[in-house]
Design a protein around this motif. Structure first.
Motif, PDB file in Angstrom:
ATOM      1  N   ARG B 255       0.834  -1.302  -0.128  1.00 41.76           N
ATOM      2  CA  ARG B 255       0.043  -0.035  -0.146  1.00 41.76           C
ATOM      3  C   ARG B 255       1.062   1.434  -0.022  1.00 41.76           C
ATOM      4  O   ARG B 255       0.654   2.191  -0.529  1.00 41.76           O
ATOM      5  N   ASP B 258       2.118   1.981  -3.419  1.00 46.63           N
ATOM      6  CA  ASP B 258       1.040   2.607  -4.303  1.00 46.63           C
ATOM      7  C   ASP B 258       0.859   4.040  -4.077  1.00 46.63           C
ATOM      8  O   ASP B 258       0.843   4.743  -4.722  1.00 46.63           O
ATOM      9  N   TYR B 259       0.901   4.371  -2.615  1.00 43.53           N
ATOM     10  CA  TYR B 259       1.014   5.600  -2.286  1.00 43.53           C
ATOM     11  C   TYR B 259       1.998   6.361  -3.059  1.00 43.53           C
ATOM     12  O   TYR B 259       1.855   7.619  -3.284  1.00 43.53           O
ATOM     13  N   MET B 261       3.779   5.916  -5.462  1.00 42.67           N
ATOM     14  CA  MET B 261       3.552   5.979  -6.897  1.00 42.67           C
ATOM     15  C   MET B 261       2.629   7.056  -7.265  1.00 42.67           C
ATOM     16  O   MET B 261       2.842   7.904  -8.305  1.00 42.67           O
ATOM     17  N   ASN B 262       1.487   6.745  -6.598  1.00 46.04           N
ATOM     18  CA  ASN B 262       0.366   7.887  -6.933  1.00 46.04           C
ATOM     19  C   ASN B 262       1.023   9.320  -6.909  1.00 46.04           C
ATOM     20  O   ASN B 262       0.769  10.237  -7.598  1.00 46.04           O
ATOM     21  N   ARG B 263       1.791   9.627  -5.796  1.00 48.59           N
ATOM     22  CA  ARG B 263       2.040  10.991  -5.445  1.00 48.59           C
ATOM     23  C   ARG B 263       3.042  11.192  -6.508  1.00 48.59           C
ATOM     24  O   ARG B 263       2.928  12.510  -6.872  1.00 48.59           O
ATOM     25  N   GLN B 264       3.944  10.405  -6.854  1.00 43.63           N
ATOM     26  CA  GLN B 264       5.100  10.698  -8.005  1.00 43.63           C
ATOM     27  C   GLN B 264       4.190  11.027  -9.153  1.00 43.63           C
ATOM     28  O   GLN B 264       4.392  11.976 -10.090  1.00 43.63           O
ATOM     29  N   ASN B 265       2.944  10.211  -9.533  1.00 44.78           N
ATOM     30  CA  ASN B 265       2.257  10.508 -10.774  1.00 44.78           C
ATOM     31  C   ASN B 265       1.521  11.756 -10.811  1.00 44.78           C
ATOM     32  O   ASN B 265       1.586  12.662 -11.707  1.00 44.78           O
ATOM     33  N   ASP B 266       1.056  12.119  -9.394  1.00 48.97           N
ATOM     34  CA  ASP B 266       0.382  13.564  -9.096  1.00 48.97           C
ATOM     35  C   ASP B 266       1.428  14.662  -9.593  1.00 48.97           C
ATOM     36  O   ASP B 266       1.118  15.766 -10.277  1.00 48.97           O
TER      37      ASP B 266
END
Lengths: 279, 269
Positions: B255, B258-259, B261-266
């Motif tokens: 998890r 995932d967090y 990765m999401n932060r990086q994508n944002d």
């Protein structure tokens, strides 16, 4: 397929011949009828690979080696000719998992324990194994003796999941935690690389490893069967509730009664005498 | 709240309701249907025995400490060796060609060979050369095997990160008077490492499980302990215990990845 009726006629003749030859075979042959996985055949499983002296050259079909010989003797008493015996291979896990089995019985030094007996069925024991301590010559030179006090100080290894492990932990109580391995080959490899000093096997296996696998292997001593709380007894493993169990037990009883089981043991496991007993 | 917001709130409530209903229906189907299978009671006894679970749990947790210890001392070593291999492969000077060749061979060999073979070869083979105790310990050489294998993967991930930094930045650094090594250290690596954090988190999760492979050469960690119990009790529940313990560690780690990765994508979008 055209010669099939002829073939079965031939088998019929063989079975009839056996029936005529011995009275007990008649009872046993009738006993096993319709209870085997494949009609008219007895399917026996052993380990992959199967080791000496239990099976010679990993070829149980030859009937050489203690377990291969026992298997054919049991089959014979149950009324199956040599060519009606089929061999399959199985791992320990396959043998104890729930569900259908692909063998009538399985023999690969399965020790009979009450826990295992809940999940599968065991025949009467066909061998009582003494546990033996395998070391290399270096440990003997360094002063290892067949005495419990001396054994405690050694670094121990064992095959994980064998009944040898509880003996190491409960009887020897070594000073440092034992290392565990998947099979005999890995244990001897760890001995060769000096990671462990000693390992516990059943006596025939220990003798084989000392003589053949290790260049400088020594069987330091054996625990007599009554020394261990529950002596290690090997049984034929069958699926839980297998109706064949009664026939197999009957055949084993007959083999014990007429002395042929002792004869097979003497033929294949004769070296077992002469190893010092651990004090 | 205007009309549009009300509408959206209603839509949201409705979709949450549907999600909850379908989840409950699926769970109910599993809970009701699976036990109706004819072999269920035997499977339950073999794999989900509460008695065996409680009996084996304390010793299993103790064995898990071995996994954690190996994991803890392997991770920094992997980071160091992996970075060294990545840097070796990223050098440009013609004089360092042998280093690049060595880096390439290292990465190819250790990524291509099964981990188990590396563990056997180094764990039994090196001590077999005649090392005295305690230097022949399976813990030491098993760790070496894990570190070599995982460094090869991590090196490739890091190299990917290094290559992803645009060459113009390197050119800019050099034109400002920085040396090659300073450019790598102050400009390229900080960006490269940050970009590959999620990928390396995946490697960490994989490592957590592969630590168990060391049991092949002796150490009694959780999976081996489970195997011992399985054989002695003729019951597979100890493996379920091991799975639960592993999940308790890997799920939060996943998890967290995932967090990240999401932060990086944002941040990129």
């Amino acid at each position: 397929m055209t010669n099939f009726p002829l073939k079965s006629l031939f088998f019929g003749a063989v079975v009839m011949g056996l029936v005529a030859a011995t009275g007990s075979a008649q009872a046993a042959g009738a006993c096993a009828e319709g209870k085997t996985i494949e009609a008219g055949k007895l399917t026996i499983a052993t380990g992959n690979p199967a080791y000496y002296p239990w099976v010679v050259d990993d070829k149980p079909e030859d009937g050489k080696g203690f377990e291969a010989a026992v298997a054919y003797a049991v089959a014979d008493k149950m009324g199956f000719a040599k060519d009606e015996v089929m061999w399959v291979r199985s791992s320990f896990d396959e043998a104890i998992q729930p569900g259908a089995k692909n063998f009538d019985f399985n023999l690969q030094q399965f020790s009979i324990t009450p826990e295992r007996d809940k999940v599968v069925d065991f025949s009467e024991p066909y061998y009582s194994a003494a546990m033996a301590v395998l070391v290399r010559k270096g440990s003997v030179d360094a002063g290892a003796k067949p005495e419990l006090a001396s054994l405690k100080g050694l670094k121990w290894g064992a095959v994980a999941g064998t009944t040898g492990l509880p003996v190491v932990l409960d009887l020897i109580k070594p000073n440092s935690d034992p290392l565990l391995y998947d099979d005999n080959a890995n244990v001897t490899e760890a001995m060769k690389s000096g990671q462990i000093d000693a390992a516990l096997f059943d006596l025939p296996t220990a003798l084989y490893l000392a003589a053949v696998v290790l260049d400088d292997g020594v069987v330091l001593g054996q625990f007599p069967a009554d020394r261990t709380e529950k002596p290690d007894q090997f049984g034929l493993l069958m699926a839980d509730g297998n109706p064949l169990k009664a026939c197999v037990d009957e055949a084993l009883e007959a083999l014990k009664a007429d002395g042929s089981l002792a004869k097979i043991e003497a033929e294949w496991l004769q070296e077992a005498t002469g190893v010092p007993v651990i004090k | 709240m205007n009309r549009r917001e009300k509408y959206e709130a209603r839509q949201r409530r409705w979709s949450i309701l549907i999600a909850a209903a379908s989840t409950i229906a699926t769970l109910a189907a599993i809970v009701i249907l699976v036990p109706m299978a004819p072999g269920w009671s035997r499977v339950q006894q073999s794999f989900f025995s509460g008695e065996v679970f409680l009996k084996t749990l304390p010793k299993m947790l103790e064995a898990f400490l071995v996994d954690i210890a190996i994991f803890a001392w392997s991770t920094p070593l992997i980071a160091i060796v992996g970075l060294a291999a990545a840097l070796a492969r990223s050098t440009r000077s013609p004089g360092l060609f042998p280093l690049r060749v060595f880096g390439t061979i290292f990465v190819d060999v250790f990524r291509g060979v099964p981990v188990v073979l590396v563990i056997y070869l180094i764990g039994f083979g090196v001590p077999g050369l005649g090392l005295p105790r305690p230097w022949n310990s399976p813990y030491i050489w098993g760790t070496v095997a894990l570190v070599l294998t995982y460094s090869a993967y991590v090196a490739e991930i890091l190299r990917g990160g290094i290559d992803s930094v645009h060459p113009s930045q390197r050119a800019a650094g050099i034109s400002l008077g920085l040396s090659e090594s300073d450019v790598m250290r102050y400009i390229v690596l900080p960006q490269a490492v940050r970009r590959v954090v999620p990928a390396n988190m995946n490697m960490l999760i994989a490592l957590q499980k592969d630590v168990a492979l060391l049991s092949f050469i002796g150490p009694v960690e959780i999976l081996r302990q489970a195997g011992v119990y399985k054989s002695l009790l003729a019951n597979f529940t100890p493996y379920v215990v091991a799975a639960v313990v592993f999940l308790a560690v890997t799920v939060p780690a996943t998890r967290y990845t995932d967090y990240l990765m999401n932060r990086q994508n944002d941040a990129r979008s």
